[in-house]
Design a protein around this motif. Sequence first.
Motif, PDB file in Angstrom:
ATOM      1  N   ALA A 140       0.837  -1.197   0.000  1.00  0.00           N
ATOM      2  CA  ALA A 140       0.000   0.000   0.000  1.00  0.00           C
ATOM      3  C   ALA A 140       0.873   1.248   0.000  1.00  0.00           C
ATOM      4  O   ALA A 140       1.914   1.303   0.658  1.00  0.00           O
ATOM      5  CB  ALA A 140      -0.919   0.012   1.216  1.00  0.00           C
ATOM      6  N   THR A 141       0.431   2.257  -0.771  1.00  0.00           N
ATOM      7  CA  THR A 141       0.984   3.602  -0.683  1.00  0.00           C
ATOM      8  C   THR A 141      -0.114   4.495  -0.122  1.00  0.00           C
ATOM      9  O   THR A 141      -1.167   4.014   0.283  1.00  0.00           O
ATOM     10  CB  THR A 141       1.441   4.102  -2.064  1.00  0.00           C
ATOM     11  N   ALA A 142       0.114   5.799  -0.118  1.00  0.00           N
ATOM     12  CA  ALA A 142      -0.860   6.703   0.484  1.00  0.00           C
ATOM     13  C   ALA A 142      -2.232   6.610  -0.174  1.00  0.00           C
ATOM     14  O   ALA A 142      -3.260   6.733   0.490  1.00  0.00           O
ATOM     15  CB  ALA A 142      -0.336   8.142   0.420  1.00  0.00           C
ATOM     16  N   ASP A 143      -2.279   6.367  -1.490  1.00  0.00           N
ATOM     17  CA  ASP A 143      -3.577   6.362  -2.175  1.00  0.00           C
ATOM     18  C   ASP A 143      -3.802   5.148  -3.071  1.00  0.00           C
ATOM     19  O   ASP A 143      -4.765   5.106  -3.822  1.00  0.00           O
ATOM     20  CB  ASP A 143      -3.744   7.644  -3.002  1.00  0.00           C
TER      21      ASP A 143
ATOM     22  N   LEU B  69      -3.452   0.570  -3.402  1.00  0.00           N
ATOM     23  CA  LEU B  69      -3.228  -0.719  -2.763  1.00  0.00           C
ATOM     24  C   LEU B  69      -3.164  -1.778  -3.849  1.00  0.00           C
ATOM     25  O   LEU B  69      -3.955  -1.762  -4.794  1.00  0.00           O
ATOM     26  CB  LEU B  69      -4.357  -1.036  -1.767  1.00  0.00           C
TER      27      LEU B  69
ATOM     28  N   ARG C  77      -7.758   4.682  -4.021  1.00  0.00           N
ATOM     29  CA  ARG C  77      -8.736   5.160  -3.056  1.00  0.00           C
ATOM     30  C   ARG C  77      -9.037   6.649  -3.232  1.00  0.00           C
ATOM     31  O   ARG C  77      -8.329   7.371  -3.939  1.00  0.00           O
ATOM     32  CB  ARG C  77      -8.242   4.908  -1.625  1.00  0.00           C
TER      33      ARG C  77
ATOM     34  N   HIS D  81      -4.017   1.338   4.962  1.00  0.00           N
ATOM     35  CA  HIS D  81      -3.809   2.778   4.940  1.00  0.00           C
ATOM     36  C   HIS D  81      -3.837   3.377   6.343  1.00  0.00           C
ATOM     37  O   HIS D  81      -3.074   4.299   6.655  1.00  0.00           O
ATOM     38  CB  HIS D  81      -4.851   3.436   4.037  1.00  0.00           C
TER      39      HIS D  81
ATOM     40  N   ARG E 165      -0.430   2.581   7.756  1.00  0.00           N
ATOM     41  CA  ARG E 165       0.626   3.480   7.260  1.00  0.00           C
ATOM     42  C   ARG E 165       0.601   4.802   8.013  1.00  0.00           C
ATOM     43  O   ARG E 165       1.648   5.361   8.335  1.00  0.00           O
ATOM     44  CB  ARG E 165       0.473   3.737   5.761  1.00  0.00           C
ATOM     45  N   ASP E 166      -0.593   5.306   8.299  1.00  0.00           N
ATOM     46  CA  ASP E 166      -0.708   6.592   8.979  1.00  0.00           C
ATOM     47  C   ASP E 166      -0.156   6.546  10.398  1.00  0.00           C
ATOM     48  O   ASP E 166       0.413   7.528  10.881  1.00  0.00           O
ATOM     49  CB  ASP E 166      -2.180   7.035   9.027  1.00  0.00           C
TER      50      ASP E 166
ATOM     51  N   ASP F 175       5.796   3.615   7.143  1.00  0.00           N
ATOM     52  CA  ASP F 175       5.792   3.041   5.794  1.00  0.00           C
ATOM     53  C   ASP F 175       6.259   1.590   5.743  1.00  0.00           C
ATOM     54  O   ASP F 175       5.935   0.869   4.815  1.00  0.00           O
ATOM     55  CB  ASP F 175       6.685   3.874   4.871  1.00  0.00           C
TER      56      ASP F 175
END
Length: 247
Positions: free
Chosen positions: A36-39, A41, A100, A109, A112-113, A117
Motif C-alpha cells: 500500500a501507498t498513500a492512495d 493498494l 482510493r 492505509h 501506514r498513517d 511506511d
Amino acid sequence: MRELVFALEYEPGYNRVADTLAEHPDARIRSLSLHATADHLWRVDHVSGSAAALDDIRDAFLDADYYADCLATDHCGATQTTRVLDRTDDTLVLYSTWERTPTCASVPHIARDHLGDGVLFETRNEGRHYTWRLIHPDDGDVTGFFDTLDGAVGDCAQMEMLRTGETAAGTGGDEPEGELSPEQEAALRAAVEHGYYESPREIDVGDLADHLDIPRSTLTYRLRRAEEQLAKRHVTGTQLAENAPSL
C-alpha cells in the motif's frame, strides 16, 4: 520489529466477500502479497475451495459495488480492478488494485498513517472472520492505529485482538507454532466440557456459540485453528519419537 494480530468479524450484509465465504465454510483466502501507498493498494490472494465456492468468490471480487478491503459502508468512488491470474479445480489466484479516494479507509492505509511506511501485512479469510497480521517498526503508534481502526470499522464488524508484542522469529501464522491463543484455549475447553466432541455430539456449534455469547463463525474459526495446532503438535511429536535413536 513488533507484530499485531487481530481479527475483524463482519456482520452480514457489509462485506460481499465475507458473506460469500460464510456460504462456503470450507473455502479460504490468504494473501500472497499486499502493498500500500498513500492512495493505492495492490494485493495477490490465493483462494482454495470447491469449484462452486471459487466461482462465487471470484464474482464477489469482480462484481462487488466497491473494493472488499474498503471499510466504508457505501460506495466511496474509488477505482478498483481485479484479475484472475490462475485457476485450477480447487484454487484461484486473484490480483487486485485499488485507487482510493479521501473518503475511503482500509487497514493498510490506517496502518501506514500510524505505524509508518515499513509495515508488512499477512491476511487470512475464513467465513466472516478476517485475520490480519502486521509487522511494524518499534516506534509505531499502536494505540492511535486501533482507535482509528475502531472508528472506521464502526458497526460493520467486531474487532478482536489476538496478539501484540515483539516479532517471534519463525512464526508465520496467527499464533506461535504449537501454541493456542487464550481465546482458542477457552473455546476448546468449552467444547470438551459441553460434549461437542462426544459421539454423538451433546451440543452443536450454534448452541455452543450462543452459550459463549460469540458469533458461530468466530467459534468455528477458533476451534478449527486450535484443532490444526493440536494436530500439527501430535504429528511432530510422533515423528520425533519415531526418529529417536534406540538406547
